[in-house]
Design a protein around this motif. Structure first.
Motif, PDB file in Angstrom:
ATOM      1  N   VAL A   1     -46.865 -23.363   6.950  1.00 20.85           N
ATOM      2  CA  VAL A   1     -46.162 -22.068   7.537  1.00 20.85           C
ATOM      3  C   VAL A   1     -45.140 -22.208   8.469  1.00 20.85           C
TER       4      VAL A   1
ATOM      5  N   ASN B   1     -43.637 -21.216  11.861  1.00 19.93           N
ATOM      6  CA  ASN B   1     -44.038 -20.485  12.812  1.00 19.93           C
ATOM      7  C   ASN B   1     -42.703 -20.524  13.961  1.00 19.93           C
ATOM      8  N   PRO B   2     -41.874 -19.442  13.730  1.00 18.76           N
ATOM      9  CA  PRO B   2     -40.760 -19.641  14.706  1.00 18.76           C
ATOM     10  C   PRO B   2     -40.820 -20.085  16.191  1.00 18.76           C
ATOM     11  N   GLU B   3     -41.908 -19.809  16.837  1.00 21.20           N
ATOM     12  CA  GLU B   3     -42.479 -20.121  18.355  1.00 21.20           C
ATOM     13  C   GLU B   3     -42.623 -21.595  18.113  1.00 21.20           C
ATOM     14  N   GLU B   4     -42.851 -22.298  17.214  1.00 17.29           N
ATOM     15  CA  GLU B   4     -43.017 -23.792  17.052  1.00 17.29           C
ATOM     16  C   GLU B   4     -41.921 -24.623  17.076  1.00 17.29           C
TER      17      GLU B   4
ATOM     18  N   CYS C   1     -44.315 -14.288   4.865  1.00 15.48           N
ATOM     19  CA  CYS C   1     -44.272 -15.561   5.616  1.00 15.48           C
ATOM     20  C   CYS C   1     -43.335 -16.471   4.791  1.00 15.48           C
TER      21      CYS C   1
END
Length: 142
Positions: free
Chosen positions: A119, A121-124, A105
């Motif tokens: 963390v 998160n590419p989707e965020e 990660c």
């Protein structure tokens, strides 16, 4: 949280005297030690088209020597690597953290134990804006 300060190619270089050393012990005539002149812009900015300045705000990077009010020189052309201090977008704002790769990660890690790592998160929509190349302390030690 951060104020972006755009930079432009200066019309004339800012050339200041550069002394080889300044003793922290006994005084010496510093003028005798002048080596050359130093262009501050040339020293701090390698790629003018991809460099910006911003001021740090808050204590989360104190362990890295970055304090609130420090001026950060950020280069967007450098490919971020694990261990780099980066400026990233997060929750609609900018933050400065250390980029860490741990257990598969990617994290944005503070350099202050009072703050948790974040963390990525590419989707965020977290994006790395650039790598911090210099931190200029905004105050003189007292």
């Amino acid at each position: 949280m951060f104020r972006i300060i755009p930079i432009f190619e200066p019309v004339a270089p800012l050339s200041l005297p550069c002394f080889e050393t300044v003793p922290a012990g006994f005084p010496s005539p510093a003028q005798d030690h002048a080596e050359k002149r130093l262009d501050v812009y040339e020293l701090l900015v390698r790629r003018p088209a991809s460099t910006f300045f911003c001021r740090a705000d808050g204590p989360s990077m104190q362990g890295a020597g970055i304090n609130s009010g420090d001026l950060l020189v950020v280069d967007r052309a450098i490919e971020p690597q694990a261990g780099d201090v980066v400026v990233a977008t997060l929750d609609g704002g900018l933050t400065v953290k250390r980029l860490v790769h741990q257990h598969g990660c990617w994290l944005l890690a503070p350099e202050n134990p009072e703050f948790p790592p974040l963390v990525i998160n590419p989707e965020e929509g977290v994006m790395i804006w650039g790598v911090v190349t210099y931190s200029i302390t905004g105050h003189c030690p007292r």
